[in-house]
Design an enzyme around this catalytic site. Structure first.
Site, mmCIF file in Angstrom:
data_model
loop_
_atom_site.group_PDB
_atom_site.id
_atom_site.type_symbol
_atom_site.label_atom_id
_atom_site.label_comp_id
_atom_site.label_asym_id
_atom_site.label_seq_id
_atom_site.Cartn_x
_atom_site.Cartn_y
_atom_site.Cartn_z
ATOM 1 N N LYS A 48 0.829 -1.213 0.000
ATOM 2 C CA LYS A 48 0.000 0.000 0.000
ATOM 3 C C LYS A 48 0.859 1.257 0.000
ATOM 4 C CE LYS A 48 -1.892 1.649 4.037
ATOM 5 N NZ LYS A 48 -1.632 3.084 4.281
ATOM 6 N N ASN A 49 1.859 1.285 0.887
ATOM 7 C CA ASN A 49 2.611 2.526 1.059
ATOM 8 C C ASN A 49 3.601 2.809 -0.070
ATOM 9 O OD1 ASN A 49 1.158 3.000 3.336
ATOM 10 N ND2 ASN A 49 2.813 2.537 4.775
ATOM 11 N N CYS B 166 -5.272 8.332 9.786
ATOM 12 C CA CYS B 166 -5.347 7.661 11.076
ATOM 13 C C CYS B 166 -5.095 8.636 12.217
ATOM 14 C CB CYS B 166 -4.304 6.544 11.157
ATOM 15 S SG CYS B 166 -4.764 5.048 10.291
ATOM 16 N N ARG C 292 0.059 14.672 13.282
ATOM 17 C CA ARG C 292 0.864 14.286 12.131
ATOM 18 C C ARG C 292 0.987 15.482 11.204
ATOM 19 N NH1 ARG C 292 -0.958 8.417 10.099
ATOM 20 N NH2 ARG C 292 0.971 8.528 8.903
ATOM 21 N N ASP D 201 4.527 0.458 12.241
ATOM 22 C CA ASP D 201 3.300 -0.162 11.725
ATOM 23 C C ASP D 201 3.125 -1.621 12.161
ATOM 24 O OD1 ASP D 201 2.640 2.188 10.504
ATOM 25 O OD2 ASP D 201 3.069 1.536 8.462
ATOM 26 N N ARG E 116 -8.937 -0.063 4.484
ATOM 27 C CA ARG E 116 -8.045 0.903 3.853
ATOM 28 C C ARG E 116 -6.689 0.278 3.567
ATOM 29 N NH1 ARG E 116 -6.874 4.986 7.736
ATOM 30 N NH2 ARG E 116 -5.242 5.176 6.204
HETATM 31 C C1 UD1 Z 1 4.528 6.631 6.614
HETATM 32 C C2 UD1 Z 1 3.571 5.475 6.460
HETATM 33 C C3 UD1 Z 1 3.063 5.022 7.816
HETATM 34 C C4 UD1 Z 1 4.227 4.742 8.759
HETATM 35 C C5 UD1 Z 1 5.187 5.921 8.805
HETATM 36 C C6 UD1 Z 1 6.448 5.645 9.612
HETATM 37 C C7 UD1 Z 1 2.515 5.920 4.311
HETATM 38 C C8 UD1 Z 1 1.272 6.298 3.579
HETATM 39 N N1 UD1 Z 1 2.433 5.897 5.665
HETATM 40 O O1 UD1 Z 1 3.765 7.715 7.171
HETATM 41 O O2 UD1 Z 1 2.280 3.851 7.629
HETATM 42 O O3 UD1 Z 1 3.721 4.511 10.059
HETATM 43 O O4 UD1 Z 1 5.606 6.263 7.463
HETATM 44 O O5 UD1 Z 1 7.136 4.557 9.091
HETATM 45 O O6 UD1 Z 1 3.529 5.602 3.729
HETATM 46 N N2 UD1 Z 1 6.516 14.432 10.853
HETATM 47 C C9 UD1 Z 1 6.612 15.768 11.089
HETATM 48 N N3 UD1 Z 1 6.439 16.635 10.034
HETATM 49 C C10 UD1 Z 1 6.170 16.190 8.769
HETATM 50 C C11 UD1 Z 1 6.086 14.815 8.539
HETATM 51 C C12 UD1 Z 1 6.258 13.952 9.604
HETATM 52 O O7 UD1 Z 1 6.850 16.204 12.227
HETATM 53 O O8 UD1 Z 1 6.025 17.026 7.863
HETATM 54 C C13 UD1 Z 1 6.696 13.472 11.979
HETATM 55 C C14 UD1 Z 1 5.482 12.594 12.198
HETATM 56 O O9 UD1 Z 1 4.519 13.220 12.987
HETATM 57 C C15 UD1 Z 1 6.097 11.379 12.855
HETATM 58 C C16 UD1 Z 1 7.459 11.270 12.170
HETATM 59 O O10 UD1 Z 1 7.714 12.572 11.630
HETATM 60 O O11 UD1 Z 1 6.283 11.619 14.229
HETATM 61 C C17 UD1 Z 1 7.554 10.242 11.073
HETATM 62 O O12 UD1 Z 1 6.478 10.395 10.169
HETATM 63 P P1 UD1 Z 1 6.590 10.038 8.616
HETATM 64 O O13 UD1 Z 1 7.800 9.220 8.381
HETATM 65 O O14 UD1 Z 1 6.419 11.296 7.835
HETATM 66 O O15 UD1 Z 1 5.298 9.152 8.392
HETATM 67 P P2 UD1 Z 1 4.343 9.189 7.137
HETATM 68 O O16 UD1 Z 1 5.137 9.375 5.893
HETATM 69 O O17 UD1 Z 1 3.193 10.099 7.410
#
Ligand code: UD1
Length: 422
Positions: A24-25, A118, A123, A309, A401
């Site tokens: 999915k990701n 979620c 986030r 995850d 999802r």
């Molecule tokens: C992706 C995955 C999710 C997984 C996560 C971590 C998808 C669709 N989702 O989510 O399933 O749990 O990686 O492996 O691929 N953060 C910030 N600012 C930002 C972006 C992130 O502070 O602009 C923080 C987040 O709140 C979190 C951390 O960085 O604490 C890591 O998040 P991130 O790696 O961005 O996760 P996603 O890409 O949203």
């Protein structure tokens, strides 16, 4: 659509073979990135999930012609008709933000609603915005929308590290946008999850120039045109991990097909410590659960560390492993929501800040449960499969999802699980 629920009769032995779906990701950003080119893109091994359908709806809205059949998705976007991602779509799926990078690259402008997704703690998407700004995008935020414009994208060194480290989503979004920037973009530190690598491989297959993916430094040489491509999405390591844990919990004997055992190393290392045994093939993985299971301490970390995850599913597992186990969640702030539901089944769990302490009980008993986020929902199903008696998991739309044919796959292993409308 009416709310649906799973009804599970616990205690059935799990054995057999299960085929793992596409990731999915990976699929979500790759579908978004398909609108970078005006040529035809064919994607294989695309999981048929609500989130994937939502991303397809979004790129269709933007002007792409799409055909999705039997896990093969054909995308053709000769013209982009709109540059906005409306709230009504984005609120259903956080990963909608991936069209931001793609639209900025192709159209030099985008108007994207702030995401939903979620509820696992705050986030933010500040790192996505910061990265896009660093390569020449002007961003302002008004009325819940991100307004991005770029006269010309310019490659440069981009640091998108936040308080929790680097971001998977921001790394991918900036990488996508940088494919059309003038000059060289260097993303460091970059996330190195297998899904980041998959997106980079896809971009290269369509004629982009990305290097260093899989390490903490990604280099993108901007190009002005791109070709069409036929590309196959990697297997879903989280789906695979979920089935592996189910088998271990159940003391079952399950073989996964079409998976990537090399993407599961940290998960298998922990399971080995609990006593489970494996036979690892090239794209197959057999797991046999142990009679006597041992507690473990899990530390969540970015890849190649233990994936966030997977921690919910392990919490369900460890709740029936004798002794005291711990899980330290370092990436998301509010991701132990499955704990209270598991406690309703008799689990003994205490949460101390970012750490869950799990005292194993002899068995769980069936209960009526409410699913919260995607992976927590899977954890509740896993618990139901080993619990004594009947478990009802309500509000399962989160599961749909992210897991393709979850109950059918479980049933093929011998589980008693059925879907009902509430
Ligand atoms: C992706 C995955 C999710 C997984 C996560 C971590 C998808 C669709 N989702 O989510 O399933 O749990 O990686 O492996 O691929 N953060 C910030 N600012 C930002 C972006 C992130 O502070 O602009 C923080 C987040 O709140 C979190 C951390 O960085 O604490 C890591 O998040 P991130 O790696 O961005 O996760 P996603 O890409 O949203």
């Amino acid at each position: 659509m009416a709310m649906q629920r799973f009804v599970i009769e616990g205690g059935k032995k799990l054995a057999g073979t299960v085929r793992i779906s596409g990731a999915k990701n990976s699929a979500l950003p790759i579908i978004a990135a398909s609108i970078l080119t005006d040529k035809k893109v064919v994607l294989e091994n695309v999981p048929d999930l609500i989130d994937v359908r939502t991303m397809i709806e979004l790129i269709s809205y933007l002007g792409a012609k799409v055909d999705f059949r039997k896990n093969t998705l054909t995308i053709h976007a000769p013209h982009i008709k709109r540059i906005d991602a409306p709230y009504d779509i984005v609120r259903r799926m956080r990963a909608s933000y991936y069209v931001l990078g793609a639209l900025v690259a192709r159209e030099k402008k985008a108007h994207v609603s702030f995401p939903g997704g979620c509820a696992i703690g705050p986030r933010p998407i500040d790192l996505h915005i910061k990265g896009l700004e660093m390569i020449g995008t002007t961003v302002d935020i008004a009325d819940g929308y991100i307004n991005a414009r770029a006269r010309a994208l310019r490659g440069r060194e981009v640091n998108i590290q936040g308080p929790k480290g680097t971001s998977v989503g921001a790394t991918i979004n900036v990488m996508i946008a940088a494919t059309r920037a003038r000059g060289v973009t260097k993303i460091a530190p970059a996330a190195c999850e297998p899904e980041v690598v998959d997106v980079a491989n896809f971009l290269n297959a369509m004629g982009c120039s990305v290097a260093g993916h899989g390490t903490h430094t990604i280099i993108v040489h901007g190009r002005s045109s791109m070709s069409g491509v036929l590309y196959r999405i990697i297997p879903d390591r989280i789906e695979a991990g979920t089935f592996v844990v189910t088998a271990a919990m159940n003391r079952g004997d399950v073989t996964l097909e079409h998976c990537r055992p090399d993407h599961l190393k940290s998960v298998l290392d922990v399971l080995k410590e609990t006593g489970a045994t494996f036979t690892i093939g090239h794209d197959t993985l057999r797991i046999q659960g142990a009679k006597a299971m041992k507690p473990v301490n899990i530390f969540v970390a970015p890849y190649p560390g233990f994936p966030t995850d997977m921690q919910s599913q392990f919490m369900a597992f460890l709740s029936i492993v004798p002794g005291t186990s711990t899980i330290k969640e370092t990436i998301f702030e509010n991701r132990f929501m499955q704990a209270v539901e598991l406690m309703r089944m008799g689990a003994r769990i205490t949460i101390e800040g970012d750490t869950a302490v799990i005292h194993g009980v002899r068995r769980l008993s069936g209960a009526i449960l409410m699913a919260s986020d995607l992976r927590a929902s899977a954890a509740l199903v896993l618990a139901g499969l080993v619990a004594k008696g009947r478990t009802v998991v309500r509000r399962i739309y989160h599961l749909d999802r992210g897991y393709e044919q979850f109950e059918q796959k479980l049933r093929s292993l011998g589980a008693h699980i059925k879907r009902q409308s509430e």
